[in-house]
Write a protein that holds these residues in place. Sequence first.
Motif, PDB file in Angstrom:
ATOM      1  N   ILE A   8       4.564   7.544  -0.304  1.00 43.48           N
ATOM      2  CA  ILE A   8       4.825   6.964   1.009  1.00 43.48           C
ATOM      3  C   ILE A   8       4.542   5.470   0.916  1.00 43.48           C
ATOM      4  O   ILE A   8       3.409   5.059   0.655  1.00 43.48           O
ATOM      5  CB  ILE A   8       3.931   7.594   2.083  1.00 43.48           C
ATOM      6  CG1 ILE A   8       4.092   9.115   2.100  1.00 43.48           C
ATOM      7  CG2 ILE A   8       4.242   7.006   3.456  1.00 43.48           C
ATOM      8  CD1 ILE A   8       3.060   9.826   2.959  1.00 43.48           C
ATOM      9  N   VAL A   9       5.574   4.643   1.103  1.00 47.35           N
ATOM     10  CA  VAL A   9       5.431   3.196   1.031  1.00 47.35           C
ATOM     11  C   VAL A   9       5.089   2.683   2.426  1.00 47.35           C
ATOM     12  O   VAL A   9       5.878   2.838   3.363  1.00 47.35           O
ATOM     13  CB  VAL A   9       6.718   2.531   0.514  1.00 47.35           C
ATOM     14  CG1 VAL A   9       6.521   1.025   0.393  1.00 47.35           C
ATOM     15  CG2 VAL A   9       7.127   3.137  -0.833  1.00 47.35           C
ATOM     16  N   CYS A  10       3.933   2.095   2.558  1.00 45.88           N
ATOM     17  CA  CYS A  10       3.458   1.643   3.866  1.00 45.88           C
ATOM     18  C   CYS A  10       4.124   0.340   4.276  1.00 45.88           C
ATOM     19  O   CYS A  10       4.482  -0.493   3.441  1.00 45.88           O
ATOM     20  CB  CYS A  10       1.940   1.452   3.838  1.00 45.88           C
ATOM     21  SG  CYS A  10       1.004   2.961   3.529  1.00 45.88           S
ATOM     22  N   ALA A  11       4.277   0.172   5.571  1.00 46.06           N
ATOM     23  CA  ALA A  11       4.751  -1.098   6.122  1.00 46.06           C
ATOM     24  C   ALA A  11       3.595  -2.102   6.102  1.00 46.06           C
ATOM     25  O   ALA A  11       2.419  -1.732   6.006  1.00 46.06           O
ATOM     26  CB  ALA A  11       5.258  -0.896   7.545  1.00 46.06           C
ATOM     27  N   GLU A  12       3.933  -3.389   6.178  1.00 50.93           N
ATOM     28  CA  GLU A  12       2.904  -4.423   6.253  1.00 50.93           C
ATOM     29  C   GLU A  12       2.002  -4.146   7.453  1.00 50.93           C
ATOM     30  O   GLU A  12       2.458  -3.865   8.551  1.00 50.93           O
ATOM     31  CB  GLU A  12       3.552  -5.799   6.400  1.00 50.93           C
ATOM     32  CG  GLU A  12       4.300  -6.282   5.160  1.00 50.93           C
ATOM     33  CD  GLU A  12       3.361  -6.660   4.026  1.00 50.93           C
ATOM     34  OE1 GLU A  12       2.146  -6.783   4.273  1.00 50.93           O
ATOM     35  OE2 GLU A  12       3.860  -6.838   2.891  1.00 50.93           O
ATOM     36  N   GLY A  49       0.822  -1.207   0.000  1.00 51.93           N
ATOM     37  CA  GLY A  49       0.000   0.000   0.000  1.00 51.93           C
ATOM     38  C   GLY A  49       0.855   1.255   0.000  1.00 51.93           C
ATOM     39  O   GLY A  49       1.986   1.254   0.496  1.00 51.93           O
ATOM     40  N   ARG A  50       0.311   2.325  -0.547  1.00 57.95           N
ATOM     41  CA  ARG A  50       1.035   3.573  -0.653  1.00 57.95           C
ATOM     42  C   ARG A  50       0.073   4.743  -0.467  1.00 57.95           C
ATOM     43  O   ARG A  50      -1.141   4.610  -0.643  1.00 57.95           O
ATOM     44  CB  ARG A  50       1.700   3.725  -2.042  1.00 57.95           C
ATOM     45  CG  ARG A  50       2.843   2.768  -2.311  1.00 57.95           C
ATOM     46  CD  ARG A  50       3.298   2.890  -3.757  1.00 57.95           C
ATOM     47  NE  ARG A  50       4.426   2.019  -4.048  1.00 57.95           N
ATOM     48  CZ  ARG A  50       5.672   2.439  -4.232  1.00 57.95           C
ATOM     49  NH1 ARG A  50       5.945   3.737  -4.194  1.00 57.95           N
ATOM     50  NH2 ARG A  50       6.643   1.592  -4.478  1.00 57.95           N
ATOM     51  N   ASP A 107      -2.684   0.664   7.209  1.00 59.17           N
ATOM     52  CA  ASP A 107      -3.845   0.961   6.381  1.00 59.17           C
ATOM     53  C   ASP A 107      -3.625   2.297   5.668  1.00 59.17           C
ATOM     54  O   ASP A 107      -3.621   3.354   6.328  1.00 59.17           O
ATOM     55  CB  ASP A 107      -5.097   1.037   7.261  1.00 59.17           C
ATOM     56  CG  ASP A 107      -6.335   1.437   6.483  1.00 59.17           C
ATOM     57  OD1 ASP A 107      -6.589   0.807   5.441  1.00 59.17           O
ATOM     58  OD2 ASP A 107      -7.022   2.390   6.905  1.00 59.17           O
ATOM     59  N   PRO A 108      -3.425   2.296   4.340  1.00 55.46           N
ATOM     60  CA  PRO A 108      -3.157   3.560   3.652  1.00 55.46           C
ATOM     61  C   PRO A 108      -4.225   4.635   3.866  1.00 55.46           C
ATOM     62  O   PRO A 108      -3.875   5.795   4.130  1.00 55.46           O
ATOM     63  CB  PRO A 108      -3.042   3.134   2.184  1.00 55.46           C
ATOM     64  CG  PRO A 108      -2.574   1.723   2.243  1.00 55.46           C
ATOM     65  CD  PRO A 108      -3.286   1.141   3.426  1.00 55.46           C
ATOM     66  N   PRO A 109      -5.537   4.325   3.773  1.00 56.10           N
ATOM     67  CA  PRO A 109      -6.525   5.384   4.042  1.00 56.10           C
ATOM     68  C   PRO A 109      -6.413   5.947   5.461  1.00 56.10           C
ATOM     69  O   PRO A 109      -6.598   7.152   5.674  1.00 56.10           O
ATOM     70  CB  PRO A 109      -7.867   4.677   3.827  1.00 56.10           C
ATOM     71  CG  PRO A 109      -7.562   3.572   2.873  1.00 56.10           C
ATOM     72  CD  PRO A 109      -6.199   3.095   3.278  1.00 56.10           C
ATOM     73  N   GLY A 110      -6.104   5.097   6.421  1.00 52.98           N
ATOM     74  CA  GLY A 110      -5.938   5.589   7.780  1.00 52.98           C
ATOM     75  C   GLY A 110      -4.730   6.496   7.915  1.00 52.98           C
ATOM     76  O   GLY A 110      -4.776   7.518   8.619  1.00 52.98           O
ATOM     77  N   LEU A 111      -3.625   6.138   7.231  1.00 50.05           N
ATOM     78  CA  LEU A 111      -2.434   6.990   7.248  1.00 50.05           C
ATOM     79  C   LEU A 111      -2.741   8.329   6.600  1.00 50.05           C
ATOM     80  O   LEU A 111      -2.346   9.385   7.123  1.00 50.05           O
ATOM     81  CB  LEU A 111      -1.291   6.285   6.513  1.00 50.05           C
ATOM     82  CG  LEU A 111       0.014   7.073   6.396  1.00 50.05           C
ATOM     83  CD1 LEU A 111       0.604   7.361   7.771  1.00 50.05           C
ATOM     84  CD2 LEU A 111       1.024   6.316   5.526  1.00 50.05           C
TER      85      LEU A 111
END
Length: 244
Positions: free
Chosen positions: A217-221, A179-180, A224-228
């Motif tokens: 922004i590369v999300c960690a496992e 996710g990004r 939640d991208p929408p939450g970030l």
Amino acid sequence: MVVLATKCYLEGDARGRALDGMHSLVDNEVGDLRVEWTVGVRDDGFVQVDLGGADATVAENALAETWGEIVAHDEGLTRGETHVGTLESWDDDGIVLDAGTTVHVPADELGLGVGAPPQVVERFGLVQHLPMQFVYGGESGATDGDTATGADSGGNGPDATRLADAERDRLYDWQRGPGRVTVNSATRGEVRATVNRAGHANDIVTVERLGLTEQSIVCAEGTDPPGLLASIGSYLPAEMRCVV
């Protein structure tokens, strides 16, 4: 002189910080060469680097390889070759890129799955001014003021302007990852600082630079991208979209 396929459209102090950052990025790329340079912005917003010295040509080629190059107005786009433009707008008919001239990529030539272009933009987290690669299909030598639409007839077909395979692969790779969140109007340092300020330093892998003021922004496992996005959105006056 080389015109890079990235824009600086900020104003005030933000513009100054972005150009200072661009100077540092040029230094990182060509600082070891025998070259001097100045960084500026053209009237159309593209970043221009004027270079001089024994290694000026080498430096120009290195910067063009890293950032992509906007061709000179008197040269124009070359049919069948890959160029880079920045994403300016989209509608049901396709997307519009700025490559020193207006380039229209028809909806049928995006190659990014089902859905109208606005749906594709949302699904892949595309933001305005994002640099994107395309294969030009119009007449050779399209110059500023022209609209490059594809084949001679301006329609779809084997010679239509399309997204480059490498661009399609990049965007599909985004979807395969954890996710990004894509962002414009902010430097990489500003985005990293914002993520830290919002308490999410451990929720991301990195901030990938897409352009001077376009970042991913590369999300960690498990993030939640929408939450970030919701958490950092109030800190950044930017356009942001999720890739999930």
